[in-house]
Design an enzyme around this catalytic site. Structure first.
Site, PDB file in Angstrom:
ATOM      1  N   LYS A 103      -6.927 -10.773   0.882  1.00 37.09           N
ATOM      2  CA  LYS A 103      -8.101 -10.524   0.951  1.00 37.09           C
ATOM      3  C   LYS A 103      -6.621  -8.740  -0.009  1.00 37.09           C
ATOM      4  CE  LYS A 103     -11.317  -6.859  -0.365  1.00 37.09           C
ATOM      5  NZ  LYS A 103     -10.489  -7.119  -1.440  1.00 37.09           N
ATOM      6  N   GLN A 124       0.261  -7.062   3.645  1.00 41.53           N
ATOM      7  CA  GLN A 124      -1.300  -6.010   3.343  1.00 41.53           C
ATOM      8  C   GLN A 124      -1.987  -7.854   4.577  1.00 41.53           C
ATOM      9  OE1 GLN A 124      -3.026  -5.228   0.140  1.00 41.53           O
ATOM     10  NE2 GLN A 124      -4.504  -4.676   1.727  1.00 41.53           N
ATOM     11  N   LYS A 127      -1.858  -5.764   7.492  1.00 40.88           N
ATOM     12  CA  LYS A 127      -2.139  -4.156   7.670  1.00 40.88           C
ATOM     13  C   LYS A 127      -3.766  -4.646   8.138  1.00 40.88           C
ATOM     14  CE  LYS A 127      -1.528  -2.070   3.871  1.00 40.88           C
ATOM     15  NZ  LYS A 127      -1.758  -1.398   2.113  1.00 40.88           N
ATOM     16  N   LYS A 139      -1.971 -10.721  -2.173  1.00 41.87           N
ATOM     17  CA  LYS A 139      -1.811  -9.854  -3.652  1.00 41.87           C
ATOM     18  C   LYS A 139      -1.585 -10.382  -4.883  1.00 41.87           C
ATOM     19  CE  LYS A 139      -1.000  -4.976  -3.137  1.00 41.87           C
ATOM     20  NZ  LYS A 139      -2.209  -4.437  -2.795  1.00 41.87           N
ATOM     21  N   GLY A 178      -8.548  -3.774  -6.644  1.00 40.17           N
ATOM     22  CA  GLY A 178      -7.706  -2.624  -7.441  1.00 40.17           C
ATOM     23  C   GLY A 178      -6.524  -2.223  -6.663  1.00 40.17           C
ATOM     24  N   ASP A 179      -5.682  -1.618  -7.343  1.00 43.95           N
ATOM     25  CA  ASP A 179      -4.599  -0.940  -6.861  1.00 43.95           C
ATOM     26  C   ASP A 179      -3.161  -0.100  -7.836  1.00 43.95           C
ATOM     27  OD1 ASP A 179      -1.389  -0.416  -5.839  1.00 43.95           O
ATOM     28  OD2 ASP A 179      -1.319  -3.007  -4.951  1.00 43.95           O
ATOM     29  N   THR A 223      -8.469   5.073   0.766  1.00 46.83           N
ATOM     30  CA  THR A 223      -7.287   5.331   1.452  1.00 46.83           C
ATOM     31  C   THR A 223      -6.732   6.658   1.193  1.00 46.83           C
ATOM     32  OG1 THR A 223      -7.118   3.221  -0.017  1.00 46.83           O
ATOM     33  CG2 THR A 223      -5.143   3.896   0.488  1.00 46.83           C
ATOM     34  N   ASN A 254      -5.103   8.712  -6.943  1.00 42.86           N
ATOM     35  CA  ASN A 254      -6.328   8.086  -6.203  1.00 42.86           C
ATOM     36  C   ASN A 254      -5.525   9.126  -4.560  1.00 42.86           C
ATOM     37  OD1 ASN A 254      -8.291   8.546  -8.755  1.00 42.86           O
ATOM     38  ND2 ASN A 254      -8.751   6.269  -7.457  1.00 42.86           N
ATOM     39  N   SER A 388     -13.404  -1.658   1.211  1.00 43.62           N
ATOM     40  CA  SER A 388     -13.216  -2.650   0.285  1.00 43.62           C
ATOM     41  C   SER A 388     -14.061  -4.473   1.424  1.00 43.62           C
ATOM     42  CB  SER A 388     -11.507  -3.677  -0.434  1.00 43.62           C
ATOM     43  OG  SER A 388     -11.026  -3.194  -0.944  1.00 43.62           O
TER      44      SER A 388
END
Length: 457
Positions: A103, A124, A127, A139, A178-179, A223, A254, A388
């Site tokens: 993820k 990630q 996290k 990622k 998304g990122d 976020t 964002n 997510s």
């Protein structure tokens, strides 16, 4: 008052240290030029010594955690508006799946390379573990500049990217989101191509989708909201809150704008922000809705400032402004030692990362020595991936949750992350305010337990 140093009595035995050093030498040998990745690995290895002293059974897990399970690099050929064939490079690093499907987001940026993707993927893993949800870490992205593409070009690029990515992702395998440079529109295009290729409906294969395609309420806000929820918990431990606090935020996308929204709701005044073209100071408070309108038309924070009598512009870092709370939400390495020293001199209470790695290791040392609270990104900006995972849950059950329910779950998850990092900091570092090492230790423990339980696979 400076924070207490880690208790030297908790150092691991010599043989454990030797094995960790061997892992570190292997990381350097395999990828000698990947400096971003090296920096993040070094930070984790530095943190987990006391954990390994208590759990020597996890020593042989360390090397496996520092090597991705899979690194996928591929070409992305597409046609621009002039009919010319263009070629970019795409990436997907599937780092660790011990806790669940890989993820992590997809980033579109011209400077993106394998070093950056591995750094982000490694981050990630821990996290995602800190959220308490059953998701692994990965990622990806591409070295395209979405700012230079027309909507038609960007759609064609996303479709070409999705064609190659389709073979490597799925709801039970790898779930991208998304990122930077990739929002719901782009995820919708990539998901559309994926669905065309596989031939059936699988909304759980991607998150951050448009709401009409099964996206979750509050996913765009998650976020930024999560950063503020984590900040509030940190401040509460200091006997402070955001009511009346002066906040500076870097970035105006964002994450930054929703962090501003939530900080203002909590009673703070956002006195400065920035984008890639400069920074502004507005002592009476940034009008976030007005800023969004300017940005939606392609303008900059400087264009916003021209319309505001109390705002001034600068080419300097926004973190030169006097503030109580600093939220770096733009990109990696934006706060170095000089900016950190300025924050200390200006009496900043806490610096909380809304982006991935915006505070350099040297800057973190400056903050630590001065007793300024530091919220690491792998803990503080986990709100996006947390929602997510909630989106995956909604898709699996064919459900739609109310925004209020998602927000309540997000606050609970961020509070739990704060508590895990704080408790691990106290247990393994002798300092409950050491959120950085605490987050590394807590995340490592959860992933290492899963990897160890699976055997050597």
């Amino acid at each position: 008052m400076a924070r207490a140093r880690r208790n030297d009595d908790r150092r691991p035995p010599a043989e454990v240290t030797a094995q960790v050093r061997e892992v570190w030498r292997d990381v350097l040998r395999r990828d000698p030029h990947q400096r971003l990745f090296h920096g993040d690995v070094r930070g984790v290895l530095t943190s987990i010594g006391p954990v390994l002293a208590e759990h020597p059974e996890y020593v042989d897990v360390v090397g496996r955690l520092c090597e991705p399970e899979r690194q996928i690099v591929f070409r992305v050929p597409w046609v621009d508006d002039a009919g010319r064939t263009r070629v970019n490079r795409g990436f997907r690093v599937q780092f660790n799946s011990a806790l669940g499907p890989y993820k992590g987001g997809l980033r579109f940026a011209p400077s993106l390379d394998l070093d950056t993707v591995k750094f982000l993927g490694f981050e990630q893993v821990f996290k995602n573990a800190l959220t308490g949800q059953d998701i692994g870490g990965g990622k990806g992205g591409a070295d395209v500049d979405p700012k230079t593409c027309s909507p038609g070009e960007l759609m064609r690029f996303c479709q070409a990217f999705g064609t190659e990515l389709a073979a490597h992702v799925g709801a039970a395998t790898d779930v991208p989101a998304g990122d930077m440079g990739v929002g719901p529109r782009e995820i919708g295009w990539i998901y559309g191509q994926y669905q065309r290729i596989i031939g059936f409906h699988e909304p759980g294969a991607f998150t951050g989708k448009p709401f009409v395609l099964g996206g979750s309420a509050l996913r765009p806000e998650a976020t930024g909201y999560g950063v503020v929820y984590f900040t509030q918990r940190m401040l509460a431990e200091q006997g402070r809150d955001l009511d009346g606090a002066r906040v500076v935020v870097s970035g105006s996308g964002n994450v930054a704008t929703y962090a501003m929204d939530r900080a203002i709701t909590a009673g703070a005044t956002v006195v400065g922000c920035s984008d890639s073209r400069g920074a502004i100071s507005e002592p009476d408070g940034v009008d976030v809705d007005a800023l969004r309108e300017v940005k939606a038309r392609g303008g900059s924070v400087a264009d916003y400032a021209e319309k505001r009598s109390g705002a001034t512009t600068s080419s300097a870092s926004p973190f030169t402004l006097e503030c109580d709370v600093a939220l770096p939400c733009a990109t990696q390495n934006e706060i170095g030692p000089a900016e950190a020293r300025t924050l200390v001199e200006n009496g900043c209470w806490v610096v909380v990362e809304g982006a991935n790695g915006p505070v350099t290791p040297a800057a973190r040392e400056v903050l630590r020595d001065a007793g300024v609270g530091f919220g690491p990104g792998k803990a503080a900006n986990a709100g996006g991936v947390a929602v997510s995972a909630l989106e995956m849950q909604q898709n699996a059950g064919r459900e739609r949750w109310r925004a209020e329910d998602v927000d309540e779950s997000l606050f609970r998850i961020m509070s739990d992350i704060h508590d895990r990092a704080r408790h691990a900091g106290e247990r393994y570092c002798g300092d409950p305010t050491d959120y950085e090492n605490g987050a590394n230790a807590a995340g490592f423990l959860r992933v290492a337990d899963a990897v160890h339980s699976l055997g050597v696979v």
